[in-house]
Scaffold this motif. Structure first.
Motif, PDB file in Angstrom:
ATOM      1  N   ILE A 199       0.942  -1.216  -0.109  1.00  0.00           N
ATOM      2  CA  ILE A 199       0.095   0.004   0.029  1.00  0.00           C
ATOM      3  C   ILE A 199       1.060   1.218   0.115  1.00  0.00           C
ATOM      4  N   ILE A 200       0.864   2.045  -1.033  1.00  0.00           N
ATOM      5  CA  ILE A 200       1.675   3.022  -1.169  1.00  0.00           C
ATOM      6  C   ILE A 200       1.058   4.412  -0.732  1.00  0.00           C
TER       7      ILE A 200
ATOM      8  N   GLU B  53      -9.454   1.523  -3.319  1.00  0.00           N
ATOM      9  CA  GLU B  53     -10.404   1.517  -2.214  1.00  0.00           C
ATOM     10  C   GLU B  53     -11.696   1.412  -2.882  1.00  0.00           C
ATOM     11  N   ARG B  54     -11.935   1.858  -4.160  1.00  0.00           N
ATOM     12  CA  ARG B  54     -13.029   1.963  -5.026  1.00  0.00           C
ATOM     13  C   ARG B  54     -13.391   0.303  -5.567  1.00  0.00           C
ATOM     14  N   PHE B  55     -12.457  -0.381  -5.375  1.00  0.00           N
ATOM     15  CA  PHE B  55     -12.699  -1.828  -6.085  1.00  0.00           C
ATOM     16  C   PHE B  55     -12.863  -2.702  -4.956  1.00  0.00           C
ATOM     17  N   GLY B  56     -13.595  -3.721  -5.392  1.00  0.00           N
ATOM     18  CA  GLY B  56     -14.083  -4.899  -4.393  1.00  0.00           C
ATOM     19  C   GLY B  56     -12.791  -5.808  -4.330  1.00  0.00           C
TER      20      GLY B  56
ATOM     21  N   LEU C 196      -0.842  -0.513  -4.523  1.00  0.00           N
ATOM     22  CA  LEU C 196      -2.192  -0.145  -4.226  1.00  0.00           C
ATOM     23  C   LEU C 196      -2.180   1.356  -3.737  1.00  0.00           C
ATOM     24  N   LEU C 197      -2.952   2.311  -4.431  1.00  0.00           N
ATOM     25  CA  LEU C 197      -2.928   3.740  -4.019  1.00  0.00           C
ATOM     26  C   LEU C 197      -4.241   4.053  -3.479  1.00  0.00           C
ATOM     27  N   MET C 198      -4.431   4.734  -2.493  1.00  0.00           N
ATOM     28  CA  MET C 198      -5.795   5.219  -2.032  1.00  0.00           C
ATOM     29  C   MET C 198      -5.916   6.589  -2.289  1.00  0.00           C
TER      30      MET C 198
ATOM     31  N   GLU D 217     -10.129   4.360   7.796  1.00  0.00           N
ATOM     32  CA  GLU D 217      -9.852   3.037   8.408  1.00  0.00           C
ATOM     33  C   GLU D 217     -10.478   1.955   7.798  1.00  0.00           C
ATOM     34  N   ALA D 218     -11.614   2.206   7.194  1.00  0.00           N
ATOM     35  CA  ALA D 218     -12.068   0.955   6.646  1.00  0.00           C
ATOM     36  C   ALA D 218     -11.448   0.635   5.445  1.00  0.00           C
ATOM     37  N   ALA D 219     -11.028   1.792   4.457  1.00  0.00           N
ATOM     38  CA  ALA D 219     -10.233   1.525   3.526  1.00  0.00           C
ATOM     39  C   ALA D 219      -8.798   0.484   3.716  1.00  0.00           C
ATOM     40  N   ARG D 220      -8.204   1.294   4.550  1.00  0.00           N
ATOM     41  CA  ARG D 220      -6.894   0.569   5.057  1.00  0.00           C
ATOM     42  C   ARG D 220      -7.359  -0.846   5.625  1.00  0.00           C
ATOM     43  N   GLN D 221      -8.170  -1.032   6.220  1.00  0.00           N
ATOM     44  CA  GLN D 221      -8.345  -2.499   6.831  1.00  0.00           C
ATOM     45  C   GLN D 221      -8.593  -3.401   5.407  1.00  0.00           C
ATOM     46  N   ARG D 222      -9.500  -2.880   4.551  1.00  0.00           N
ATOM     47  CA  ARG D 222      -9.577  -3.725   3.359  1.00  0.00           C
ATOM     48  C   ARG D 222      -8.728  -4.044   2.672  1.00  0.00           C
ATOM     49  N   LEU D 223      -7.529  -3.238   2.306  1.00  0.00           N
ATOM     50  CA  LEU D 223      -6.769  -3.222   1.431  1.00  0.00           C
ATOM     51  C   LEU D 223      -5.280  -3.941   2.121  1.00  0.00           C
TER      52      LEU D 223
END
Length: 668
Positions: free
Chosen positions: A437-438, A545-548, A570-572, A577-583
């Protein structure tokens, strides 16, 4: 019941509802909210995180309308205590005439990043007086045409009072499982008192919908044992010799899959089998073995793929491994003279196998003796599309493949009309992919690293989610990304790929990338499936974060296909917090099935079974968010209904009505 019998539903409004596939009041009550506005409390903008959606009370100090910029926008300077912020509306010039100075309630998304302070983008607003309407827990529906949220809400509430809503689940089972009244559940979905009420109601509706769907699959699978008109003369020794043509030894999973297909084709019953395997598990080799069995027996085979790029790739593989047979390619972009020759060859039997896109389904494509249909990337095709191809033969065997990881416990529910074989292992030659995660501060370092690697012969993908940008400025378009990378990486030869290119253009770009004419490909998710370029070892995904998670896993699977170490960055765009958890699940896991399980746990069944890139969904449940437990409850109910002493005639009718309604979109 007709829509036009509702108050305020004019002929024009009825046509707008039709655009949403709503043709009756019964359809309308199944038009579920895509979201809810929680207007039960207000927040301060200073305490909001980036991309939070909040209701806030503030004072508007001034309004400015810029009609001459590329994107027309209205800006309002706002104050909340000592905190000053901006609200901005893109392409909504009418806001300038409705907004003046004074106190307002704003409801919308907060943009708060890069040290530039907070702003609100396209908020809904209302003057803060004694007649406030922005309150409660309000449903938000998908719209079309000139429909407004208010118009849909009013129509849905009327329809709820008119439509007869009864459960198909036997009353004894409803009582045993303490299921809420179904009519009350529909009311709770559309007019909830709070979030908990909406969740509980959605779960009850989901149980009902899946109970009917699972019940329909039970009956279809039980009645679908069709006898084959002709058999196959291929032997086990023939199949072993064919497998030896590959430059690798089949994994145990591949061997098991080939054995299952061989047994199906040798049995007196028609095959209807799904081969499910993670990215890189070798499903295509199994499919080629099945095609060989058909052709070796003197019959014909067809392989259907969702894109021309994948169909051409399959045709090339078939020509490579089946050189003794005549193999053709057919798509919408095939020249007219070539199309006529291919169609003639299929009809007279001189063409043994064909790979193609939806062009294979067309009515003027006829076969001399079609025995086998292979459907690649099954999730892109509906049951109706698959059936229209198999109908071109007498009794045709069907093999469908999917690389979309689905947890084992859900496979039967999704693919209730198929026998399922899962390939869990991967060829030993496949490399593990290092995923990172960059953060924004490391972005320039990443670009410099990639520029250095391409000089060594490495190739890279840069993927973003959109062909065009968005009004909120939160996601870069593929063309904007292409222009930015061209400026920042002047020594890197870039190709551009997206869904608006014609099939022939896509194939030209991909061929150039395979040859090495491009160092990197800037693309949307059109490269998600089937693209195989072993020299590509770097995948960069913007706004990840926009992808499943399953789609991210598919994209990541485009690299690591050779013998070199591969990387996925992966770039956010939305650093929550939810995005970081998923990635983090992606970063720490390479097993697609485990990733899918995590996706289910974090996002629930509604999201997991909802949209892919194309937006296809499973039936009426597209907007519901419900716990996965609803599916298992539905399955238990169906098991008991079919094994118990119940009158299942009404259930049979309801289930088949459900299946017939959804058969062209189920599994799309």
């Amino acid at each position: 019941m007709e829509l036009k019998k509702l108050r305020f539903v004019s002929e024009k409004r009825e046509k707008d509802f039709n655009k949403l596939n709503i043709f009756s009041q019964e359809d309308l009550v199944r038009h579920f909210p895509r979201d809810y506005l929680d207007l039960t409390r207000t927040d301060t903008i200073a305490s909001a995180y980036h991309n939070d959606v909040i209701l806030t009370l503030c004072e508007v100090l001034g309004v400015e309308f810029n009609r001459y910029s590329k994107k027309q926008h209205v800006k309002a300077l706002c104050r909340q205590g000592d905190y000053i912020f901006q609200a901005i509306w893109f392409n909504q010039p009418y806001v300038a005439s409705k907004l003046t100075t004074g106190e307002y309630l704003f409801y919308g998304r907060v943009q708060n990043r890069y040290g530039l302070g907070a702003s609100m983008v396209n908020p809904v607003f209302e003057r803060a007086d004694d007649n406030i309407k922005l309150k409660g827990f309000v449903p938000v529906y998908p719209l079309a045409g000139s429909l407004t949220q208010g118009a849909v809400r009013a129509a849905v509430r009327q329809a709820l009072g008119n439509v007869k809503i009864e459960s198909a689940i036997p009353a004894v089972l409803q009582k045993k499982y303490a299921l809420a009244d179904l009519r009350s559940a529909y009311a709770g979905v559309h007019v909830p008192s709070d979030a908990a009420c909406a969740r509980a109601a959605a779960e009850r509706v989901a149980i009902e919908e899946y109970f009917l769907l699972i019940s329909a699959f039970r009956m279809i699978k039980g009645d679908g044992q069709t006898a084959r008109l002709k058999g196959y003369s291929v032997t086990a020794e023939d199949v072993k010799q064919f497998a030896s043509r590959f430059p690798f030894e089949f994994t145990q999973g591949q061997k098991d899959a080939v054995n299952a297909v061989y047994a199906d084709l040798r049995s007196p019953l028609v095959m209807n089998r799904l081969i499910q395997g993670d990215v890189g598990s070798g499903k295509t080799a199994v499919a080629l073995a099945a095609v060989y069995m058909a052709l070796k027996s003197g019959r014909q085979a067809a392989m259907l793929a969702p894109t021309e790029v994948l169909a051409r790739q399959n045709a090339a593989l078939m020509q490579k491994y089946l050189p003794e047979f005549s193999v053709a390619f057919l798509s919408g972009s095939t020249p007219a003279a070539e199309k006529r020759a291919v169609k003639k060859g299929l009809e007279d039997g001189s063409v043994a196998a064909v790979c193609g896109t939806h062009a294979l389904i067309q009515g003027d494509v006829r076969f001399n003796d079609l025995a086998l249909v292979v459907c690649d990337e099954q999730h892109r095709f509906g049951v109706g599309q698959r059936a229209s191809l198999t109908a071109k033969g007498g009794t045709v065997d069907t093999l469908v493949m999917s690389a979309t990881p689905i947890p084992r416990t859900l496979t039967l529910i999704f693919y209730g009309d198929l026998d399922v074989t899962t390939i869990k292992d991967k060829p030993r030659s496949r490399q593990e992919i290092s995923t990172s995660i960059i953060p924004e501060r490391k972005y320039d370092d990443m670009l410099r690293y990639i520029a250095g690697e391409v000089k060594k012969g490495v190739r890279a993908y840069f993927v973003c989610p959109r062909i065009g940008g968005d009004d909120e400025g939160a996601a870069m378009s593929v063309t904007e990304l292409y222009e930015e990378l061209s400026r920042r990486m002047p020594g890197v030869r870039l190709g551009l790929m997206h869904g608006k290119l014609r099939d022939r253009q896509k194939e030209e770009v991909m061929s150039a990338f395979r040859r090495g004419d491009y160092d990197a490909l800037v693309s949307t998710t059109v490269i998600e499936v089937g693209v195989d370029v072993p020299e590509a070892t770097i995948m960069v995904i913007y706004n990840a974060e926009r992808f499943g998670l399953s789609q991210l896993h598919q994209l990541r699977g485009r690299v690591g296909r050779g013998d070199k170490k591969s990387y996925c960055f992966l770039l956010m765009g939305n650093d929550t917090e939810a995005a970081r958890q998923r990635l983090s699940v992606m970063k720490n896991n390479s097993d697609g099935f485990a990733i899918a399980e995590s996706d289910l746990q974090m996002r629930g069944g509604g999201d997991f079974m909802g949209t892919r890139q194309s937006g296809h969904v499973i039936g009426d449940l597209k907007n519901l968010r419900f716990p996965v437990s609803a599916i298992f409850t539905a399955k238990s109910l169906s098991d008991e209904a079919f094994s118990g002493a119940f009158d299942i005639a009404p259930l049979r009718r309801a289930a088949m009505e459900k299946y017939n309604k959804l058969k062209d979109v189920i599994l799309n």
